[in-house]
Design an enzyme around this catalytic site. Structure first.
Site, PDB file in Angstrom:
ATOM      1  N   ASP A   1      -1.205  -0.966   6.336  1.00  0.00           N
ATOM      2  CA  ASP A   1      -1.319  -0.075   8.066  1.00  0.00           C
ATOM      3  C   ASP A   1      -1.924  -1.130   8.579  1.00  0.00           C
ATOM      4  O   ASP A   1      -1.444  -0.448   9.278  1.00  0.00           O
ATOM      5  CB  ASP A   1      -1.207   0.718   7.457  1.00  0.00           C
ATOM      6  CG  ASP A   1      -2.632   1.463   6.827  1.00  0.00           C
ATOM      7  OD1 ASP A   1      -3.521   0.695   7.043  1.00  0.00           O
ATOM      8  OD2 ASP A   1      -3.347   2.609   6.989  1.00  0.00           O
TER       9      ASP A   1
ATOM     10  N   ASP B   1      -6.349  -1.575   5.883  1.00  0.00           N
ATOM     11  CA  ASP B   1      -5.919  -3.149   4.634  1.00  0.00           C
ATOM     12  C   ASP B   1      -6.270  -3.334   5.099  1.00  0.00           C
ATOM     13  O   ASP B   1      -5.224  -4.694   4.210  1.00  0.00           O
ATOM     14  CB  ASP B   1      -5.122  -2.787   4.107  1.00  0.00           C
ATOM     15  CG  ASP B   1      -4.581  -0.860   3.452  1.00  0.00           C
ATOM     16  OD1 ASP B   1      -5.358  -1.255   2.944  1.00  0.00           O
ATOM     17  OD2 ASP B   1      -2.646  -0.459   3.928  1.00  0.00           O
TER      18      ASP B   1
ATOM     19  N   ASP C   1       0.921  -1.275   0.130  1.00  0.00           N
ATOM     20  CA  ASP C   1      -0.154   0.044   0.336  1.00  0.00           C
ATOM     21  C   ASP C   1       1.019   1.783  -0.080  1.00  0.00           C
ATOM     22  O   ASP C   1       1.725   0.923   0.376  1.00  0.00           O
ATOM     23  CB  ASP C   1      -0.941   0.533   0.994  1.00  0.00           C
ATOM     24  CG  ASP C   1      -1.699   1.246   1.599  1.00  0.00           C
ATOM     25  OD1 ASP C   1      -2.390   2.130   0.898  1.00  0.00           O
ATOM     26  OD2 ASP C   1      -1.660   1.835   2.226  1.00  0.00           O
TER      27      ASP C   1
END
Length: 616
Positions: A510, A514, A316
């Site tokens: 994180d 997610d 991410d």
């Protein structure tokens, strides 16, 4: 060395001295047997007792049974010295095992030091010392210098510096003030602070971490499961083989019974699977301990094995590769110094509560004289219009400039662009962007150096910003403008594209936003999870700080652990197979059998202990 290990060493030395002494005594027959029974019982009474107790419980086939059967049988055929020596060296191997396991547990026990012993609570104006489990939500803690923070809390009074090394592996202290969060398990270094409790002990960061570490050995890797199944069938098989070896040649081929009984007993000593049963779990335990030292938690041996097989790493962007907070990254102007343009923008934005405005004011850093503003108007979605020092100033996006007829200039830098105009004249622009973490590029390079074939970045940002970050970091593949469900779909596609089913895909996020992607990936890795319950719950691997470079170190430790596991499996099985054949053919005596059992065990343990050394 523990007291128990010292007693075991003393017993070994005593039995060795007795064996040496009785070897020089010239007695024959039953007296010689009785004499050798003294060192035998000194060194082997516990093995005999465990074997009898397990038989009574229906647990016949284990290493205690094999050792008892082989050594008692050796006494039966007059191999007294060899019987005592086999039991003596077996106990030496057990001592090595205990020392190695103790060392491994000690490496993880250092993490257990984060457990707070007590908490000081302010109740009725008095400081009361209680157990952390007795503290209620919203109560006020008093935390003095040198004390460990007992619960997750928010500072309400005072300032201090804390050390989170036991949680993150980083020794650099962090300054904390009112409204800042203190995480349980960290150490208060300087000031006296009062803090409001935000979670009960059972739900605190320290409690969740300890639970993970304590339960890590319960999640077996495929290699461990194989060894467990192997031992379940292997031990009965070799006992049956030994019985056949002792009985068939004398009964059907008129061979000497004593000779073939001796071969069968030697075969039993050789066959003991101690090296495999001990060294493989010990290797995983050591690997988990090694990564815990650098502030990385792995939930189980199966997750360590999956991490070792990582071939694709999906990141991410926001909060993982970037810092997740906007910062002024560039100021461009052809008509005034950058500082002057920033000053005008900061004054114009000083009344706005928008995050972009806050970034500009923070970048200015100095005193802002709001009395310079005579009028101010915020255009929703466009920017600010203000009269500053008698001049009409516009600060906003291109649409705001267009509405005022100002000819503005685009910027080549990625990010959010705030254009500035004064009395209809374009003054320049300020670039605001999410800053890449200092070690993000090194993390990507280190992963590729560790053998990761492909790196991918997923983000909800626009393509221009995403491509700029990817180019800076050396990311192989980028997918932008993704909603949370789009990230899951993209990970599904990447999983379907895997050419080798044994290779795994890791997603690094994180851990809060997610969670669905972390759960779907082969290995879910939560970044910066210190204090984040959602991250600890959702991920298989938890990086306790915001440094992505630790991921590559964790991968290298996992791969080193798996390499040692494979070495021990191959070495143990190969030596066993060769010496078993030699024993069946009568070419291996009890001394070679001792090496095949205890010698291989010691070498495998010494190899397994290498997992404790942290990879730099």
């Amino acid at each position: 060395m523990t007291a128990k290990q010292k007693r075991a060493l003393a017993r070994i030395l005593c039995a060795a001295a007795l064996l040496l002494g009785v070897s020089f005594v010239s007695l024959q027959g039953v007296w010689q047997a009785l004499l050798f029974l003294v060192p035998y019982f000194v060194i082997g009474w516990d093995v005999l007792w465990k074997s009898l107790r397990n038989i009574a419980r229906g647990q016949v086939f284990d290493e205690n049974f094999l050792m008892a059967l082989a050594t008692v049988g050796a006494f039966g055929v007059g191999e007294y010295r060899e019987a005592v020596a086999v039991m003596l060296f077996y106990q030496v191997g057990e001592l090595f095992e205990n020392i190695a396991v103790g060392k491994s547990r000690k490496s993880i026990a250092s993490l257990m030091d984060i457990r707070p012993d007590s908490a000081t609570v302010l109740r009725g104006g008095e400081a009361v010392t209680v157990s952390p489990e007795e503290v209620e939500l919203a109560e006020t803690l008093l935390i003095k210098p040198g004390e460990r923070v007992p619960l997750d809390c928010v500072i309400t009074k005072g300032t201090t510096t804390v050390n989170t090394a036991a949680l993150t592996g980083e020794s650099l202290p962090q300054d904390k003030a009112v409204s800042d969060t203190l995480v349980s398990g960290s150490v208060n270094l300087s000031g006296v602070v009062e803090a409001r409790v935000k979670s009960l002990y059972a739900e605190s960061t320290v409690s969740r971490i300890l639970e993970l570490v304590e339960n890590a050995s319960g999640k077996k890797a495929r290699s461990e499961a194989f060894i467990t199944r192997f031992a379940r069938y292997y031990t009965p098989a070799v006992v049956i083989a030994a019985v056949l070896l002792a009985a068939v040649p004398p009964l059907f081929f008129h061979q000497p019974f004593t000779e073939w009984l001796t071969r069968a007993l030697t075969f039993l000593v050789i066959s003991c699977p101690c090296a495999l049963v001990v060294s493989v779990p010990l290797s995983f335990f050591g690997g988990i301990g090694a990564v815990s030292k650098i502030g990385v938690l792995i939930k189980g041996a199966n997750d360590l094995e999956s991490l070792a097989n990582v071939n694709t790493v999906v990141f991410d962007k926001t909060g993982t590769l970037t810092q997740g907070k906007f910062t002024v990254t560039a100021i461009h102007s052809d008509v005034m110094p950058p500082e002057a343009l920033l000053d005008i923008a900061a004054v114009a934005e000083s009344y706005s509560g928008h995050p972009i405005a806050a970034c500009i004011v923070q970048a200015h850093g100095g005193h802002i004289d709001k009395s310079r503003i005579s009028e101010i108007h915020e255009h929703a979605g466009l920017g600010i219009e203000a009269v500053i020092d008698g001049r009409t100033v516009l600060a906003g996006n291109g649409k705001l400039m267009d509405s005022a007829g100002v000819k503005w200039r685009p910027c080549h830098r990625p990010g959010t662009i705030v254009h500035i105009a004064s009395d209809g004249e374009y003054m320049g622009h300020i670039v605001i962007a999410d800053v890449v973490k200092p070690d993000a590029a090194e993390a990507v390079r280190a992963l590729k150096a560790a053998g990761v074939a492909k790196t991918v970045m997923l983000t909800g940002d626009d393509e221009k910003v995403a491509n700029a970050v990817a180019e800076t970091l050396g990311i192989d593949e980028v997918h932008a403008k993704l909603l949370p469900e789009g990230k899951v779909q993209r990970v599904e596609s990447l999983l379907a594209e895997k050419a080798d089913a044994r290779k795994t895909l890791a997603f690094v996020g994180d851990g809060v936003n997610d969670a669905p992607v972390l759960s779907r990936a082969d290995v879910g890795i939560a970044m910066g999870a210190l204090g984040s319950d959602a991250a600890i719950e959702a991920a298989d691997v938890v990086l306790m700080d915001d440094k992505p470079a630790k991921l590559a170190r964790a991968v290298r430790i996992a791969r080193k652990t798996m390499r040692i596991v494979r070495e021990n499996i191959v070495f143990s099985l190969l030596v066993k197979a060769v010496v078993l054949v030699l024993g069946a053919l009568g070419l291996a005596n009890m001394w070679l059998a001792v090496f095949a059992d205890v010698g291989v065990l010691v070498l495998a343990i010494l190899n397994a202990v290498r997992t404790l050394r942290v990879v730099k």
